[in-house]
Design an enzyme around this catalytic site. Structure first.
Site, PDB file in Angstrom:
ATOM      1  N   ASN A 194       0.750  -1.291   0.221  1.00  0.00           N
ATOM      2  CA  ASN A 194      -0.045   0.037   0.118  1.00  0.00           C
ATOM      3  C   ASN A 194       0.967   1.269  -0.033  1.00  0.00           C
ATOM      4  O   ASN A 194       1.994   1.297   0.523  1.00  0.00           O
ATOM      5  CB  ASN A 194      -1.022  -0.108   1.090  1.00  0.00           C
ATOM      6  CG  ASN A 194      -0.274   0.881   2.333  1.00  0.00           C
ATOM      7  OD1 ASN A 194      -0.632   2.043   2.617  1.00  0.00           O
ATOM      8  ND2 ASN A 194       0.315   0.075   3.286  1.00  0.00           N
ATOM      9  N   PHE A 227      -1.958   8.048   4.429  1.00  0.00           N
ATOM     10  CA  PHE A 227      -2.581   8.681   5.524  1.00  0.00           C
ATOM     11  C   PHE A 227      -3.934   9.304   4.919  1.00  0.00           C
ATOM     12  O   PHE A 227      -4.186  10.447   5.490  1.00  0.00           O
ATOM     13  CB  PHE A 227      -1.956   9.597   6.377  1.00  0.00           C
ATOM     14  CG  PHE A 227      -0.738   8.975   7.047  1.00  0.00           C
ATOM     15  CD1 PHE A 227      -0.659   7.659   7.424  1.00  0.00           C
ATOM     16  CD2 PHE A 227       0.233   9.776   8.049  1.00  0.00           C
ATOM     17  CE1 PHE A 227       0.143   7.249   8.222  1.00  0.00           C
ATOM     18  CE2 PHE A 227       1.269   9.261   8.622  1.00  0.00           C
ATOM     19  CZ  PHE A 227       1.412   8.083   8.843  1.00  0.00           C
ATOM     20  N   SER A 271       5.471   5.066   8.787  1.00  0.00           N
ATOM     21  CA  SER A 271       4.797   4.704   7.593  1.00  0.00           C
ATOM     22  C   SER A 271       6.124   5.236   6.352  1.00  0.00           C
ATOM     23  O   SER A 271       6.555   6.146   6.521  1.00  0.00           O
ATOM     24  CB  SER A 271       3.548   5.627   7.325  1.00  0.00           C
ATOM     25  OG  SER A 271       3.243   5.463   6.110  1.00  0.00           O
ATOM     26  N   ASN A 325       5.156   5.755   3.530  1.00  0.00           N
ATOM     27  CA  ASN A 325       4.206   6.667   2.341  1.00  0.00           C
ATOM     28  C   ASN A 325       4.117   8.115   2.693  1.00  0.00           C
ATOM     29  O   ASN A 325       3.335   8.793   2.044  1.00  0.00           O
ATOM     30  CB  ASN A 325       2.957   5.894   2.174  1.00  0.00           C
ATOM     31  CG  ASN A 325       3.085   4.508   1.911  1.00  0.00           C
ATOM     32  OD1 ASN A 325       3.761   4.115   1.125  1.00  0.00           O
ATOM     33  ND2 ASN A 325       2.146   3.715   2.524  1.00  0.00           N
ATOM     34  N   THR A 326       4.704   8.774   3.742  1.00  0.00           N
ATOM     35  CA  THR A 326       4.733  10.130   3.949  1.00  0.00           C
ATOM     36  C   THR A 326       6.115  10.484   3.886  1.00  0.00           C
ATOM     37  O   THR A 326       6.955  10.175   4.739  1.00  0.00           O
ATOM     38  CB  THR A 326       3.961  10.628   5.224  1.00  0.00           C
ATOM     39  OG1 THR A 326       2.624  10.162   5.374  1.00  0.00           O
ATOM     40  CG2 THR A 326       4.147  11.846   5.568  1.00  0.00           C
ATOM     41  N   LYS A 352       5.084   3.370  17.050  1.00  0.00           N
ATOM     42  CA  LYS A 352       5.366   2.456  15.962  1.00  0.00           C
ATOM     43  C   LYS A 352       6.295   2.680  15.131  1.00  0.00           C
ATOM     44  O   LYS A 352       6.639   3.683  14.645  1.00  0.00           O
ATOM     45  CB  LYS A 352       4.070   2.402  15.211  1.00  0.00           C
ATOM     46  CG  LYS A 352       3.597   1.166  14.285  1.00  0.00           C
ATOM     47  CD  LYS A 352       2.108   1.277  13.683  1.00  0.00           C
ATOM     48  CE  LYS A 352       2.136  -0.214  12.733  1.00  0.00           C
ATOM     49  NZ  LYS A 352       0.791  -0.428  12.359  1.00  0.00           N
ATOM     50  N   ASN A 354       5.864  -1.720  11.408  1.00  0.00           N
ATOM     51  CA  ASN A 354       4.876  -1.082  10.171  1.00  0.00           C
ATOM     52  C   ASN A 354       5.518  -1.849   9.253  1.00  0.00           C
ATOM     53  O   ASN A 354       5.992  -3.044   9.484  1.00  0.00           O
ATOM     54  CB  ASN A 354       5.336   0.362  10.048  1.00  0.00           C
ATOM     55  CG  ASN A 354       4.000   1.096   9.704  1.00  0.00           C
ATOM     56  OD1 ASN A 354       3.502   0.529   8.723  1.00  0.00           O
ATOM     57  ND2 ASN A 354       3.900   2.105  10.245  1.00  0.00           N
TER      58      ASN A 354
END
Length: 348
Positions: A110, A114, A174, A176-177, A216, A245
């Protein structure tokens, strides 16, 4: 039954089926029918972080980002739920498509980014839920907030969610940021956690209620980096760590369709990686704070392995997508059997 439903859902684009499934679970919760979607799960209470978990198997953040299906998910046997990641302001996330299945590896990639409706909307929704079990709220920063100002977003969310949360998870991991994972290291991590700790203490006094904070972390660290992170978490008085994660490593899915898509990889390829991270953290922390294990739990044996490695609780995400509610019961039973066997050995 779930395997047949999954077969139908997997014919749809991944994000479409995700949203549809969440809508169905949410509707079941509103109609008080959620418990009929899963076989009963035996109670195996765990006392931790000042609260009692009915069992040690929870839902990881990411599945219900906006807390739209809390009551429905609660009926599927989980011992606790974690919603989010939520940010101060609503954001659309990354362009679609951004969610990909790799069924040959029981994996998901993915790059959602967010995507959520914002913390204000989540709080309004949580105020209407019936669920009263342990609830974690996972907080992050908006994509357009500079990394050097990230602490502002975390503190804003912490203040907003504090009164509703059983615990708060600070998501620093994450992939993805842009730039987010840089917050996990060195003085940057120390300063961020110091500000979060000060805010937690202020809110505990204001509400006369202490809400634990979990951090996390990513799986893509060396043992030396994990050791430094563990020491920092202890020094700054954090209450728990969630490991792990998603990963950026593609070695275990090389050659599969979608393997080269950008984003975080979860599911089967993460099973052993996250368990080893737990083992390293447990060795360094020596019981200073509990570890919540997540990553690649596809069977009850995987859940028990994470407990044996040093986790106190576990969470499901990709395994839940591939296996359905039966996985919750299987994991609870496997952990109970592990603990029973350990108790028998001590008593013999």
């Amino acid at each position: 039954m779930y395997s047949n439903l999954r077969s139908l859902m997997f014919r749809l684009p991944a994000e479409t089926s995700h949203d549809l499934a969440l809508d169905m679970i949410g509707a079941a919760g509103r109609l008080h029918l959620a418990s009929r979607l899963a076989r009963p799960v035996q109670s195996h209470p765990v006392k931790l972080l000042g609260m009692t978990f009915d069992n040690p198997v929870g839902l990881a953040a990411g599945l219900d980002k906006n807390a739209v299906a809390v009551d429905g998910l609660a009926g599927l046997g989980f011992g606790f739920l974690e919603v989010g990641t939520v940010t101060p302001r609503p954001q659309a996330g990354n362009p679609k498509p951004r969610l990909f299945r790799l069924p040959e590896a029981n994996a998901i990639i993915n790059r959602m980014g967010f995507n959520n409706l914002g913390v204000e909307a989540m709080m309004e929704r949580l105020a209407r839920t019936r669920y009263r079990g342990p609830l974690g709220i996972n907080i992050g920063k908006n994509a357009d907030t500079p990394v050097i100002r990230a602490v502002d977003d975390y503190l804003y969310c912490l203040r907003k969610v504090y009164s509703h949360a059983s615990y708060v998870t600070v998501n620093l991991s994450s992939p993805n940021t842009p730039g987010l994972r840089t917050l996990q290291y060195g003085d940057t991590l120390k300063l961020l956690l110091a500000d979060i700790k000060a805010c937690q203490q202020e809110l505990a006094s204001l509400y006369d209620r202490y809400v634990p904070i979990a951090i996390k972390i990513a799986p893509d660290m060396t043992p030396e980096e994990l050791t430094m992170v563990a020491r920092t978490l202890k020094e700054q008085g954090m209450d728990a760590v969630i490991a792990t994660n998603t990963t950026l490593d593609r070695a275990r899915v090389a050659g599969l369709q979608h393997a080269d898509e950008a984003g975080g990889l979860s599911g089967g390829p993460l099973t052993d990686v996250s368990t080893e991270v737990i083992r390293v953290l447990a060795s360094e922390l020596q019981g200073a704070m509990p570890i919540i294990g997540v990553g690649g739990i596809l069977t009850g044996a995987h859940a028990a392995e994470k407990i044996a490695a040093g986790a106190s609780l576990v969470q499901l995400y990709s395994g839940f997508i591939y296996r359905g509610p039966d996985l919750v019961r299987e994991c609870v039973d496997a952990i109970a059997a592990l603990k029973s066997g350990a108790a028998e050995q001590v008593g013999s």
